[in-house]
Write an enzyme that holds these catalytic residues in place. Structure first.
Site, short mmCIF file in Angstrom:
data_model
loop_
_atom_site.label_atom_id
_atom_site.label_comp_id
_atom_site.label_asym_id
_atom_site.label_seq_id
_atom_site.Cartn_x
_atom_site.Cartn_y
_atom_site.Cartn_z
N GLY A 155 0.79 -1.19 0.05
CA GLY A 155 0.06 0.02 0.00
C GLY A 155 0.89 1.25 -0.11
N ARG A 156 0.30 2.53 0.48
CA ARG A 156 1.12 3.69 0.41
C ARG A 156 2.38 3.41 1.37
NH1 ARG A 156 -4.77 6.17 1.31
NH2 ARG A 156 -4.57 4.55 2.89
N ILE A 157 2.36 2.94 2.38
CA ILE A 157 3.44 2.73 3.27
C ILE A 157 4.67 1.88 2.59
CG2 ILE A 157 4.52 2.31 5.57
CD1 ILE A 157 1.73 3.30 6.65
N ARG A 178 -2.41 -8.07 -2.24
CA ARG A 178 -3.75 -8.61 -2.71
C ARG A 178 -3.86 -8.39 -4.22
NH1 ARG A 178 -8.35 -6.33 1.16
NH2 ARG A 178 -6.84 -4.52 0.43
N ILE A 237 6.21 -3.71 11.04
CA ILE A 237 5.71 -2.22 11.39
C ILE A 237 4.14 -2.19 11.08
CG2 ILE A 237 7.74 -0.75 10.97
CD1 ILE A 237 6.56 0.21 8.50
N ALA A 238 3.56 -3.41 11.06
CA ALA A 238 2.27 -3.52 10.59
C ALA A 238 1.32 -3.41 11.80
CB ALA A 238 1.75 -4.56 9.42
N ARG A 239 0.94 -4.53 12.28
CA ARG A 239 0.03 -4.80 13.47
C ARG A 239 0.69 -6.10 14.18
NH1 ARG A 239 -1.19 -0.36 13.53
NH2 ARG A 239 -3.15 0.50 13.83
N GLU A 268 -0.03 -6.08 22.72
CA GLU A 268 0.87 -4.97 22.97
C GLU A 268 -0.05 -3.86 23.92
OE1 GLU A 268 1.85 -3.39 18.97
OE2 GLU A 268 0.83 -1.62 19.59
N HIS A 286 5.96 0.78 19.29
CA HIS A 286 4.75 1.13 18.33
C HIS A 286 5.15 2.98 18.28
CE1 HIS A 286 0.57 0.26 16.92
NE2 HIS A 286 1.21 1.22 15.92
N ILE A 287 6.04 3.02 17.71
CA ILE A 287 6.41 4.45 17.45
C ILE A 287 6.56 4.91 15.94
CG2 ILE A 287 7.22 4.90 19.85
CD1 ILE A 287 10.25 4.58 18.58
C1 8YV Z 1 -0.55 5.01 15.81
C2 8YV Z 1 -0.57 3.12 13.69
O1 8YV Z 1 0.69 5.42 16.50
O2 8YV Z 1 -1.70 4.82 12.40
C3 8YV Z 1 -1.69 3.74 12.66
O3 8YV Z 1 -2.25 2.58 12.27
O4 8YV Z 1 -0.48 2.18 13.88
C4 8YV Z 1 0.18 4.47 14.75
O5 8YV Z 1 0.36 5.40 13.77
C5 8YV Z 1 -1.45 4.50 16.68
O6 8YV Z 1 -2.26 3.58 16.00
C6 8YV Z 1 -1.98 5.42 17.41
O7 8YV Z 1 -3.40 5.57 17.14
#
Ligand code: 8YV
Length: 331
Positions: A155-157, A178, A237-239, A268, A286-287
């Site tokens: 995607g974008r990121i 996908r 860096i996703a979830r 988390e 998560h930064i």
């Molecule tokens: C946030 C993120 O820090 O944008 C997202 O989906 O995971 C992070 O940028 C976090 O979710 C705060 O709401």
């Protein structure tokens, strides 16, 4: 009478000032993470909620908060929200795409480099006082420049990370998604669409940027890790939940992959205890979107969405980034 809204976590004062021009605002300036019962209680009488990824908005909460009309998430991801349940009840959901793309890509790339070049591990060594002499193989890692950058979720990121790799570091970009990008998007990156299994097999550095959904739960688990090279790195860096953290910890312990960089974790802020004991993983809380400018842009966009969603401001009725725009059509 101004509509009432809840701002569920601490935000910048300037954002509260903007919201107070339009709403009676209950703010959580103490920044307490409310449990479901407390969040439900605080949402009584509220027409809108400004949320972050920490607040869970599900069918049970919606049923108990019948006045709620908009949930504006300060995040691009919205797996904390049951969008289907919101749509069913006519509750608009918004997110904050685009404003965090480049910042998050910077961080993802940095985390990948830190894992590949063993930055956290070597820093811990230095701080411990153990550094006595230079050695030819001291913290030798793997090259990033010229290596194969494998992106899961283009995607974008994902595309912003691919740009950094291809244009800044001469990396060969392969990706799985996908849907395939169109040729015009692939060409400047020389990006090659590849099937899922081949992505894991060919990766020198795998970066995961896949949104979380039940379909992507443990998209990277023992079977996928078994396909990877022992010299490869994995960056998430996703979830949390997209990667099976227990399987990853085992693969790292057994050196079936070389290293990992993780900014997100299953459950988390808890982190799998095995990950905490391993030297070859860089762990951050998560930064990825955490620069002052980007967090401000995210908060402002969430506020713009809330203001417009509740029929106020210059864009009344037309929030900039709706997730379920069908709700607007039905209003
Ligand atoms: C946030 C993120 O820090 O944008 C997202 O989906 O995971 C992070 O940028 C976090 O979710 C705060 O709401």
């Amino acid at each position: 009478m101004k509509p009432e809204v809840l701002v569920a976590r601490a935000v910048f004062p300037s954002v509260l000032v903007r919201l107070r021009e339009h709403f009676e605002v209950e703010a959580n300036e103490a920044d307490i993470v409310w449990d479901a019962a407390e969040l439900t209680r605080r949402l009584q009488g509220k027409a809108g909620a400004f949320t972050t990824g920490s607040e869970r908005i599900d069918g049970a909460l919606l049923a108990a908060c019948p006045l709620l009309r908009a949930v504006c998430n300060m995040a691009v991801g919205y797996n904390n929200i049951d969008v289907g349940a919101c749509t069913e009840r006519g509750v608009l959901v918004t997110n904050t795409p685009d404003v965090l793309t480049e910042t998050t890509a910077d961080f993802g790339f940095a985390l990948m480099m830190a894992a590949a070049r063993r930055m956290a591990e070597s820093e811990r060594f230095l701080r411990s006082g153990a550094w006595r002499k230079w050695a030819i193989d001291m913290f030798t890692g793997s090259d990033v420049h010229g290596a194969t950058l494998a992106i899961l979720g283009m995607g974008r990121i994902g595309q912003a990370i691919a740009r950094r790799g291809a244009l800044g570091f001469g990396m060969k970009v392969i990706y799985h998604n996908r849907s395939r990008l169109d040729a015009a998007a692939e060409a400047p990156l020389n990006a090659r669409y590849i099937d899922r299994e081949a992505l894991f097999r060919e990766a020198d550095h795998l970066v995961i940027v896949l949104p979380y959904s039940p379909a992507s739960h443990h998209a990277v688990g023992a079977a996928e890790l078994a396909l990877m090279r022992p010299t490869a790195t994995l960056t998430n860096i996703a979830r949390g939940g997209v990667v099976d953290d227990a399987a990853l910890a085992l693969a790292l312990r057994e050196r079936r992959i070389a290293a990992a960089g993780l900014d997100v974790f299953e459950g988390e802020p808890q982190v799998h205890p095995d990950l905490l004991t391993l030297p070859n993983v860089v762990l951050t809380p998560h930064i990825a979107s955490a620069t002052v400018a980007t967090r401000l842009a995210m908060a402002d966009l969430a506020a713009d969405n809330l203001i417009a969603a509740l029929g106020c401001g210059p864009h009344a009725g037309r929030p900039p980034t709706p997730v379920n725009p069908a709700v607007l059509a039905g209003r």
